[in-house]
Design a protein around this motif. Structure first.
Motif, PDB file in Angstrom:
ATOM      1  N   ILE A   8       8.410  19.247  23.532  1.00 49.13           N
ATOM      2  CA  ILE A   8       7.664  19.018  22.299  1.00 49.13           C
ATOM      3  C   ILE A   8       8.191  20.014  21.270  1.00 49.13           C
ATOM      4  N   LEU A   9       8.629  19.522  20.123  1.00 54.64           N
ATOM      5  CA  LEU A   9       9.226  20.368  19.094  1.00 54.64           C
ATOM      6  C   LEU A   9       8.383  20.307  17.827  1.00 54.64           C
ATOM      7  N   THR A  10       8.031  21.481  17.319  1.00 52.61           N
ATOM      8  CA  THR A  10       7.180  21.569  16.138  1.00 52.61           C
ATOM      9  C   THR A  10       7.750  22.582  15.154  1.00 52.61           C
ATOM     10  N   ALA A  11       7.894  22.152  13.912  1.00 54.27           N
ATOM     11  CA  ALA A  11       8.247  23.056  12.817  1.00 54.27           C
ATOM     12  C   ALA A  11       6.945  23.432  12.119  1.00 54.27           C
ATOM     13  N   ASN A  12       6.761  24.721  11.868  1.00 55.61           N
ATOM     14  CA  ASN A  12       5.513  25.187  11.272  1.00 55.61           C
ATOM     15  C   ASN A  12       5.789  26.056  10.050  1.00 55.61           C
ATOM     16  N   GLY A  16      -1.779  27.920   9.396  1.00 55.29           N
ATOM     17  CA  GLY A  16      -2.751  28.624  10.223  1.00 55.29           C
ATOM     18  C   GLY A  16      -4.059  27.887  10.402  1.00 55.29           C
ATOM     19  N   LYS A  17      -4.373  27.011   9.472  1.00 48.11           N
ATOM     20  CA  LYS A  17      -5.635  26.263   9.537  1.00 48.11           C
ATOM     21  C   LYS A  17      -5.657  25.260  10.693  1.00 48.11           C
ATOM     22  N   TYR A  18      -4.481  24.711  11.060  1.00 46.54           N
ATOM     23  CA  TYR A  18      -4.444  23.630  12.049  1.00 46.54           C
ATOM     24  C   TYR A  18      -3.629  23.928  13.301  1.00 46.54           C
ATOM     25  N   ILE A  19      -2.809  24.973  13.289  1.00 43.46           N
ATOM     26  CA  ILE A  19      -1.849  25.159  14.376  1.00 43.46           C
ATOM     27  C   ILE A  19      -2.509  25.346  15.745  1.00 43.46           C
ATOM     28  N   GLU A  20      -3.636  26.030  15.794  1.00 45.26           N
ATOM     29  CA  GLU A  20      -4.311  26.197  17.091  1.00 45.26           C
ATOM     30  C   GLU A  20      -4.767  24.858  17.662  1.00 45.26           C
ATOM     31  N   GLU A  21      -5.283  23.989  16.803  1.00 45.11           N
ATOM     32  CA  GLU A  21      -5.730  22.669  17.272  1.00 45.11           C
ATOM     33  C   GLU A  21      -4.564  21.878  17.852  1.00 45.11           C
ATOM     34  N   LEU A  22      -3.406  21.950  17.202  1.00 40.33           N
ATOM     35  CA  LEU A  22      -2.228  21.267  17.735  1.00 40.33           C
ATOM     36  C   LEU A  22      -1.856  21.834  19.106  1.00 40.33           C
ATOM     37  N   ILE A  23      -1.741  23.142  19.189  1.00 40.06           N
ATOM     38  CA  ILE A  23      -1.322  23.761  20.451  1.00 40.06           C
ATOM     39  C   ILE A  23      -2.288  23.404  21.571  1.00 40.06           C
ATOM     40  N   ASP A  91       4.225  17.149  14.212  1.00 43.58           N
ATOM     41  CA  ASP A  91       3.991  17.995  13.038  1.00 43.58           C
ATOM     42  C   ASP A  91       2.922  19.037  13.322  1.00 43.58           C
ATOM     43  N   SER A  92       3.020  20.167  12.639  1.00 40.35           N
ATOM     44  CA  SER A  92       2.120  21.295  12.921  1.00 40.35           C
ATOM     45  C   SER A  92       0.684  21.068  12.466  1.00 40.35           C
ATOM     46  N   ASP A  93       0.444  20.055  11.648  1.00 38.04           N
ATOM     47  CA  ASP A  93      -0.933  19.773  11.224  1.00 38.04           C
ATOM     48  C   ASP A  93      -1.510  18.568  11.961  1.00 38.04           C
ATOM     49  N   ASP A  94      -0.851  18.154  13.025  1.00 42.18           N
ATOM     50  CA  ASP A  94      -1.330  17.047  13.855  1.00 42.18           C
ATOM     51  C   ASP A  94      -2.036  17.579  15.087  1.00 42.18           C
ATOM     52  N   TYR A  95      -2.623  16.683  15.829  1.00 39.95           N
ATOM     53  CA  TYR A  95      -3.067  16.953  17.184  1.00 39.95           C
ATOM     54  C   TYR A  95      -2.788  15.685  17.968  1.00 39.95           C
ATOM     55  N   VAL A  96      -2.656  15.809  19.274  1.00 44.02           N
ATOM     56  CA  VAL A  96      -2.305  14.645  20.076  1.00 44.02           C
ATOM     57  C   VAL A  96      -3.347  14.416  21.162  1.00 44.02           C
ATOM     58  N   ASP A  97      -3.529  13.171  21.485  1.00 39.28           N
ATOM     59  CA  ASP A  97      -4.404  12.779  22.580  1.00 39.28           C
ATOM     60  C   ASP A  97      -3.792  13.298  23.884  1.00 39.28           C
ATOM     61  N   PRO A  98      -4.591  13.672  24.857  1.00 33.33           N
ATOM     62  CA  PRO A  98      -4.042  14.170  26.128  1.00 33.33           C
ATOM     63  C   PRO A  98      -3.073  13.196  26.801  1.00 33.33           C
ATOM     64  N   ARG A  99      -3.214  11.893  26.533  1.00 36.05           N
ATOM     65  CA  ARG A  99      -2.357  10.886  27.167  1.00 36.05           C
ATOM     66  C   ARG A  99      -1.133  10.523  26.330  1.00 36.05           C
ATOM     67  N   PHE A 100      -1.013  11.092  25.132  1.00 36.23           N
ATOM     68  CA  PHE A 100       0.060  10.731  24.206  1.00 36.23           C
ATOM     69  C   PHE A 100       1.454  10.900  24.811  1.00 36.23           C
ATOM     70  N   ILE A 101       1.764  12.080  25.287  1.00 39.64           N
ATOM     71  CA  ILE A 101       3.107  12.367  25.791  1.00 39.64           C
ATOM     72  C   ILE A 101       3.422  11.511  27.006  1.00 39.64           C
ATOM     73  N   VAL A 117       9.002   5.274  19.210  1.00 41.78           N
ATOM     74  CA  VAL A 117       8.441   5.661  17.922  1.00 41.78           C
ATOM     75  C   VAL A 117       7.005   5.150  17.871  1.00 41.78           C
ATOM     76  N   CYS A 118       6.133   5.960  17.294  1.00 44.99           N
ATOM     77  CA  CYS A 118       4.763   5.514  17.164  1.00 44.99           C
ATOM     78  C   CYS A 118       4.234   5.863  15.768  1.00 44.99           C
ATOM     79  N   ASP A 119       3.114   5.316  15.459  1.00 46.79           N
ATOM     80  CA  ASP A 119       2.458   5.557  14.185  1.00 46.79           C
ATOM     81  C   ASP A 119       1.205   6.392  14.486  1.00 46.79           C
ATOM     82  N   VAL A 120       0.242   6.295  13.667  1.00 42.49           N
ATOM     83  CA  VAL A 120      -0.978   7.079  13.808  1.00 42.49           C
ATOM     84  C   VAL A 120      -1.673   6.749  15.117  1.00 42.49           C
TER      85      VAL A 120
END
Length: 120
Positions: A8-12, A16-23, A91-101, A117-120
């Motif tokens: 998983i690759l993320t550019a940040n 700071g407002k969202y990065i913890e939620e993504l991780i 993206d660093s302001d996203d979050y993913v469902d546990p089953r996404f990957i 490729v996926c969308d929202v």
């Protein structure tokens, strides 16, 4: 650690407002092991401190600290360290469902594809 099937690759940058939620969302993935590389692209907020804290606690997280060079250069820096068959940009302001990957990986495997490729 076993070699990861997916990196998983993320550019940040100043997220700071969202990065913890993504991780936290990536760490709850149903697919393990994964490699998680986050490039802090010269943030001036508290992001690097947050990232270093997670890196110190999780063996599968790698943080790269670089001067601000833009998203493409940050992604390229992460890509250079990726050590898996597949990569996934999040993206660093996203979050993913546990089953996404796992879902994306299964789709690749099921259809003998090299790109998913996926969308929202």
């Amino acid at each position: 650690m076993n070699k990861a099937d997916v990196s998983i690759l993320t550019a940040n940058y100043n997220n700071g407002k969202y990065i913890e939620e993504l991780i936290r969302s990536v760490l709850t993935s149903t697919m393990l092991p994964i490699q998680f590389i986050i490039v802090d692209d010269g943030s001036t907020d508290n992001c690097l401190e947050i990232l270093r804290d997670f890196e110190s606690r999780y063996h599968n997280i790698t943080v790269i600290d670089q001067p601000n060079r833009g998203m493409s250069m940050a992604r390229n820096a992460a890509l250079a360290l990726a050590d898996s068959k597949y990569v996934c940009f999040v993206d660093s302001d996203d979050y993913v469902d546990p089953r996404f990957i796992e879902g994306m990986f299964d789709a690749l495997s099921r259809h003998s594809s090299t790109l998913s490729v996926c969308d929202v």
